[in-house]
Design a protein around this motif. Structure first.
Motif, PDB file in Angstrom:
ATOM      1  N   PHE A   1      16.825   5.509 -31.375  1.00 50.09           N
ATOM      2  CA  PHE A   1      17.746   4.667 -30.597  1.00 50.09           C
ATOM      3  C   PHE A   1      16.971   3.822 -29.606  1.00 50.09           C
ATOM      4  CE2 PHE A   1      19.848   8.887 -31.093  1.00 50.09           C
ATOM      5  CZ  PHE A   1      20.472   8.552 -32.281  1.00 50.09           C
ATOM      6  N   ILE A   2      15.788   4.299 -29.240  1.00 52.15           N
ATOM      7  CA  ILE A   2      14.998   3.558 -28.258  1.00 52.15           C
ATOM      8  C   ILE A   2      13.872   2.771 -28.928  1.00 52.15           C
ATOM      9  CG2 ILE A   2      13.653   3.716 -26.124  1.00 52.15           C
ATOM     10  CD1 ILE A   2      15.263   6.139 -25.361  1.00 52.15           C
ATOM     11  N   ASN A   3      13.170   3.385 -29.896  1.00 47.62           N
ATOM     12  CA  ASN A   3      12.067   2.629 -30.517  1.00 47.62           C
ATOM     13  C   ASN A   3      12.545   1.790 -31.699  1.00 47.62           C
ATOM     14  OD1 ASN A   3      12.216   4.258 -32.818  1.00 47.62           O
ATOM     15  ND2 ASN A   3      10.584   5.626 -32.150  1.00 47.62           N
ATOM     16  N   LEU A   4      13.835   1.824 -31.956  1.00 44.41           N
ATOM     17  CA  LEU A   4      14.472   1.039 -33.023  1.00 44.41           C
ATOM     18  C   LEU A   4      13.828   1.306 -34.385  1.00 44.41           C
ATOM     19  CD1 LEU A   4      14.939  -2.373 -31.139  1.00 44.41           C
ATOM     20  CD2 LEU A   4      16.475  -0.420 -31.188  1.00 44.41           C
ATOM     21  N   GLY A   5      13.215   2.484 -34.520  1.00 46.93           N
ATOM     22  CA  GLY A   5      12.613   2.866 -35.800  1.00 46.93           C
ATOM     23  C   GLY A   5      11.282   2.174 -36.069  1.00 46.93           C
ATOM     24  N   LEU A   6      10.723   1.518 -35.038  1.00 45.21           N
ATOM     25  CA  LEU A   6       9.461   0.789 -35.245  1.00 45.21           C
ATOM     26  C   LEU A   6       8.264   1.724 -35.081  1.00 45.21           C
ATOM     27  CD1 LEU A   6      10.511  -2.349 -33.199  1.00 45.21           C
ATOM     28  CD2 LEU A   6      10.087  -2.328 -35.665  1.00 45.21           C
ATOM     29  N   GLU A   7       7.227   1.482 -35.890  1.00 50.08           N
ATOM     30  CA  GLU A   7       6.033   2.335 -35.881  1.00 50.08           C
ATOM     31  C   GLU A   7       4.981   1.781 -34.924  1.00 50.08           C
ATOM     32  OE1 GLU A   7       5.358   5.034 -38.011  1.00 50.08           O
ATOM     33  OE2 GLU A   7       7.447   4.931 -38.712  1.00 50.08           O
ATOM     34  N   ASP A   8       4.143   2.682 -34.404  1.00 43.11           N
ATOM     35  CA  ASP A   8       2.996   2.244 -33.616  1.00 43.11           C
ATOM     36  C   ASP A   8       1.776   2.232 -34.533  1.00 43.11           C
ATOM     37  OD1 ASP A   8       1.090   1.610 -31.839  1.00 43.11           O
ATOM     38  OD2 ASP A   8       1.288   3.401 -30.584  1.00 43.11           O
TER      39      ASP A   8
ATOM     40  N   ASP B   1      10.394   5.561 -19.408  1.00 45.82           N
ATOM     41  CA  ASP B   1      10.462   7.030 -19.478  1.00 45.82           C
ATOM     42  C   ASP B   1      10.148   7.490 -20.895  1.00 45.82           C
ATOM     43  OD1 ASP B   1      11.134   7.148 -16.883  1.00 45.82           O
ATOM     44  OD2 ASP B   1      13.261   7.625 -17.178  1.00 45.82           O
ATOM     45  N   TYR B   2      10.697   6.771 -21.856  1.00 42.14           N
ATOM     46  CA  TYR B   2      10.502   7.157 -23.257  1.00 42.14           C
ATOM     47  C   TYR B   2       9.032   7.054 -23.662  1.00 42.14           C
ATOM     48  CZ  TYR B   2      10.244   6.520 -28.283  1.00 42.14           C
ATOM     49  OH  TYR B   2       9.875   6.606 -29.594  1.00 42.14           O
ATOM     50  N   TYR B   3       8.355   5.933 -23.278  1.00 38.93           N
ATOM     51  CA  TYR B   3       6.960   5.758 -23.684  1.00 38.93           C
ATOM     52  C   TYR B   3       6.059   6.841 -23.078  1.00 38.93           C
ATOM     53  CZ  TYR B   3       8.487   1.188 -25.378  1.00 38.93           C
ATOM     54  OH  TYR B   3       9.146   0.179 -26.037  1.00 38.93           O
ATOM     55  N   PHE B   4       6.519   7.453 -21.994  1.00 42.04           N
ATOM     56  CA  PHE B   4       5.730   8.513 -21.368  1.00 42.04           C
ATOM     57  C   PHE B   4       6.252   9.911 -21.698  1.00 42.04           C
ATOM     58  CE2 PHE B   4       4.201   4.920 -19.087  1.00 42.04           C
ATOM     59  CZ  PHE B   4       2.896   5.235 -18.772  1.00 42.04           C
ATOM     60  N   SER B   5       7.236   9.958 -22.601  1.00 45.46           N
ATOM     61  CA  SER B   5       7.828  11.270 -22.887  1.00 45.46           C
ATOM     62  C   SER B   5       7.145  11.951 -24.062  1.00 45.46           C
ATOM     63  CB  SER B   5       9.320  11.135 -23.174  1.00 45.46           C
ATOM     64  OG  SER B   5       9.482  10.589 -24.464  1.00 45.46           O
ATOM     65  N   ALA B   6       7.463  13.223 -24.235  1.00 41.49           N
ATOM     66  CA  ALA B   6       6.807  14.020 -25.267  1.00 41.49           C
ATOM     67  C   ALA B   6       7.324  13.695 -26.666  1.00 41.49           C
ATOM     68  CB  ALA B   6       7.013  15.498 -24.963  1.00 41.49           C
ATOM     69  N   ASP B   7       8.577  13.279 -26.767  1.00 48.44           N
ATOM     70  CA  ASP B   7       9.121  13.109 -28.129  1.00 48.44           C
ATOM     71  C   ASP B   7       8.989  11.665 -28.640  1.00 48.44           C
ATOM     72  OD1 ASP B   7      11.082  11.940 -26.606  1.00 48.44           O
ATOM     73  OD2 ASP B   7      12.741  12.755 -27.795  1.00 48.44           O
ATOM     74  N   LEU B   8       7.806  11.096 -28.365  1.00 49.56           N
ATOM     75  CA  LEU B   8       7.522   9.743 -28.844  1.00 49.56           C
ATOM     76  C   LEU B   8       7.660   9.733 -30.372  1.00 49.56           C
ATOM     77  CD1 LEU B   8       6.737   7.302 -27.157  1.00 49.56           C
ATOM     78  CD2 LEU B   8       4.381   7.661 -27.804  1.00 49.56           C
ATOM     79  N   ASN B   9       8.099   8.631 -30.916  1.00 49.80           N
ATOM     80  CA  ASN B   9       8.378   8.480 -32.353  1.00 49.80           C
ATOM     81  C   ASN B   9       9.616   9.252 -32.782  1.00 49.80           C
ATOM     82  OD1 ASN B   9       6.190   6.841 -32.839  1.00 49.80           O
ATOM     83  ND2 ASN B   9       4.837   8.609 -33.072  1.00 49.80           N
ATOM     84  N   ASN B  10      10.266   9.874 -31.832  1.00 47.30           N
ATOM     85  CA  ASN B  10      11.364  10.742 -32.238  1.00 47.30           C
ATOM     86  C   ASN B  10      12.711  10.255 -31.741  1.00 47.30           C
ATOM     87  OD1 ASN B  10      12.042  12.840 -33.751  1.00 47.30           O
ATOM     88  ND2 ASN B  10      11.398  14.444 -32.311  1.00 47.30           N
ATOM     89  N   ASN B  11      12.746   9.053 -31.223  1.00 50.65           N
ATOM     90  CA  ASN B  11      14.026   8.572 -30.733  1.00 50.65           C
ATOM     91  C   ASN B  11      14.302   7.161 -31.247  1.00 50.65           C
ATOM     92  OD1 ASN B  11      16.321   7.870 -29.356  1.00 50.65           O
ATOM     93  ND2 ASN B  11      15.749   9.081 -27.571  1.00 50.65           N
TER      94      ASN B  11
END
Ligand SMILES: [Fe+2]
Length: 260
Positions: free
Chosen positions: A169-176, A157-167
């Motif tokens: 807690f889910i992306n563990l602060g990792l950059e794309d 859900d997160y990878y398809f959501s609008a607030d990518l890079n903004n969470n």
């Protein structure tokens, strides 16, 4: 354990977690996210328990384990401001401390307390323990599968959501950065779970999450993830490359083999 005990444990869980939730004014209240995750893991474990037709006694223990598995997350975030174990503490070990400090299992027999503490302690271990008794090991396998089933839903859900890079807690602060680690890629082609040390950027985390499929214990869980279609969705967010296509093919065949 009986039904009343389980109701009491649920009340205790809510009382404990609401203390953190109500005192947080952070964006995307991290404590609320963990409470919701826990409740969904409870549903997933009951779904698996039902499919595997386990006894009601075992199902109550399984649900209790699901309820408590991430109880350490609350103190972890409050004390360290992160859910990254590598930068703070092992949240499973901390969870066992919380259970004892708060006497959350005071109503259980010693045997049940030990089982539940073992389940919490090993729920995030890289490997299953080798010397665990068969009944507890079975419950641990259920818990680990149920936990993954929910995490896959959340991250997809997160990878398809609008607030990518903004969470964080889910992306563990990792950059794309558009790249991926060769070692993560190789692990999957060997049918192995990607090691945390290979996760340097967001795409590596996605590969790690995809590789969890090798750690599923029941074909019912593999069927469930196939139905949810999460892994294909995660793949679709990775960069286009021949190497990653090979990975996708490997995982697709693995799932086919496990579900046929
Ligand atoms: Fe956990």
């Amino acid at each position: 354990m009986n039904k009343q005990n389980l109701i009491y444990l649920k009340e205790q869980f809510l009382k404990y977690t609401d203390g953190f939730i109500l005192n947080s004014d952070e964006k995307n209240n991290p404590f609320f996210l963990k409470k919701e995750h826990t409740q969904r893991v409870c549903s997933e474990i009951l779904m698996l328990a039902d499919k595997l037709a386990i006894s009601s006694q075992q199902a109550m223990l399984a649900e209790s384990a699901a309820l408590l598995h991430d109880i350490g997350r609350f103190r972890q975030y409050k004390e360290y401001g992160t859910f990254l174990d590598a930068q703070s503490v092992n949240h499973a070990a901390l969870g066992c401390e919380v259970i004892k400090d708060e006497n959350l299992l005071g109503f259980c027999s010693d045997k049940e307390q030990n089982i539940l503490l073992d389940l919490v302690f090993f729920h995030n271990a890289f490997d299953l323990p080798v010397d665990m008794d068969q009944d507890t090991l079975f419950l641990l396998k259920l818990l680990r599968d149920a936990d993954k089933l929910d995490i896959w839903t959340v991250v997809t859900d997160y990878y398809f959501s609008a607030d990518l890079n903004n969470n964080k807690f889910i992306n563990l602060g990792l950059e794309d950065d558009g790249e991926f680690s060769k070692k993560a890629w190789e692990s999957i082609l060997k049918g192995q779970v990607v090691k945390n040390e290979f996760v340097k950027r967001l795409n590596d985390l996605k590969l790690l999450q995809i590789s969890w499929v090798f750690d599923l214990n029941f074909s019912e869980s593999v069927k469930e993830i196939q139905t949810k279609g999460c892994l294909g969705k995660i793949f679709s967010t990775l960069p286009e490359s021949e190497e990653l296509e090979r990975v996708a093919e490997y995982v697709k065949n693995y799932i086919k083999e496990k579900t046929s």
